[in-house]
Design an enzyme around this catalytic site. Structure first.
Site, short mmCIF file in Angstrom:
data_model
loop_
_atom_site.label_atom_id
_atom_site.label_comp_id
_atom_site.label_asym_id
_atom_site.label_seq_id
_atom_site.Cartn_x
_atom_site.Cartn_y
_atom_site.Cartn_z
N SER A 290 27.64 25.06 5.67
CA SER A 290 28.78 24.31 6.18
C SER A 290 29.55 25.16 7.20
CB SER A 290 29.66 23.87 5.00
OG SER A 290 30.49 22.79 5.37
N HIS B 195 26.20 17.65 -0.27
CA HIS B 195 26.59 18.70 0.67
C HIS B 195 26.50 20.10 0.04
CE1 HIS B 195 28.47 20.55 4.08
NE2 HIS B 195 29.53 20.92 3.40
#
Length: 252
Positions: free
Chosen positions: A84, A233
């Site tokens: 990320s 995620h």
């Protein structure tokens, strides 16, 4: 800036960068699976974990932090992996200093711009009066009014520490709140990294989409994409075994 880090394992160096609101500790279980094959450097990025806080917070300064870290550790070339926000730092670093990166792994983030989508998390974190709360349970109860997902709250509360005066944040919450748009910035045009690059995407995540492949090709012409089944995620927390397998396959 001198970054805090943890080092374990032996053999070729693999540097791992955590995501927003995280720390090096988030990657410790993954590192335990990889330490037989690599020397792991788990790095706290600025304003996170046990690294220093600063009013400056952007990918430009985080890239220079990473360069300083590699220089200090005498690491001329490394395998580099980031998740990320850490993936964006890693991409920016690889483009600016391609000779320092032997292979690049980016976990569930693309080179493009991402609009701000952490408002409720920031509202919840800023709602905690650290001088008033007496327990982590009390902090969790307040956070639950903003963030219903227990797993996300548990992840965020890992950055809540305690000293002699009470609770303190390891993250620099005021600076992150003020500059949150920095984390979504796209890679700047003009550069590229032509070494091997692996993008790992969570099958249930929307962070990497089909429309991102052109950008990947432009910045990382020697790229490949692998999807991790049954992962969102936070793919390293949801499917650690599958992620370790993909990392080993790519780096070995």
């Amino acid at each position: 800036m001198k970054l805090n880090f943890k080092k374990l394992g032996s053999d070729k160096p693999l540097v791992i960068l955590h995501g927003l609101f995280g720390s090096a500790d988030n990657w410790f279980s993954i590192a335990r699976e990889l330490e037989k094959s690599f020397t792991l450097y788990l790095v706290d990025q600025r304003n996170h974990g046990d690294s220093p806080h600063s009013d400056e917070w952007s990918y430009e300064v985080m890239v220079e932090d990473l360069k300083e870290f590699l220089d200090d550790e005498g690491l001329d070339q490394v395998y580099l992996m980031g998740h990320s926000m850490g993936g964006k730092t890693a991409m920016n670093f690889a483009i600016k200093y391609p000779e320092r990166v032997e292979k690049l792994i980016v976990a569930d983030i693309a080179p493009r711009y991402y609009s701000v989508h952490h408002q409720k998390i920031l509202e919840g974190l800023n709602a905690l009066d650290l001088k008033a709360i007496k327990s982590r349970k009390e902090a969790d109860d307040i956070l639950a009014q903003y963030i219903p997902e227990l797993g996300i709250r548990q992840f965020l509360l890992k950055s809540l520490s305690r000293d002699s005066n009470g609770f303190v944040w390891k993250i620099n919450l005021p600076v992150i709140t003020k500059n949150i748009e920095e984390v979504g910035k796209a890679l700047e045009e003009g550069g590229f990294y032509d070494g091997p690059a692996l993008f790992l995407a969570g099958e249930n995540s929307d962070y990497i989409q089909q429309s991102d492949l052109d950008d990947m090709q432009k910045f990382f012409p020697n790229y490949e994409v692998e999807f991790i089944s049954d992962a969102g995620h936070w793919l390293h927390a949801e499917q650690p075994k599958a992620m370790v397998e993909e990392v080993l396959k790519f780096l070995k």
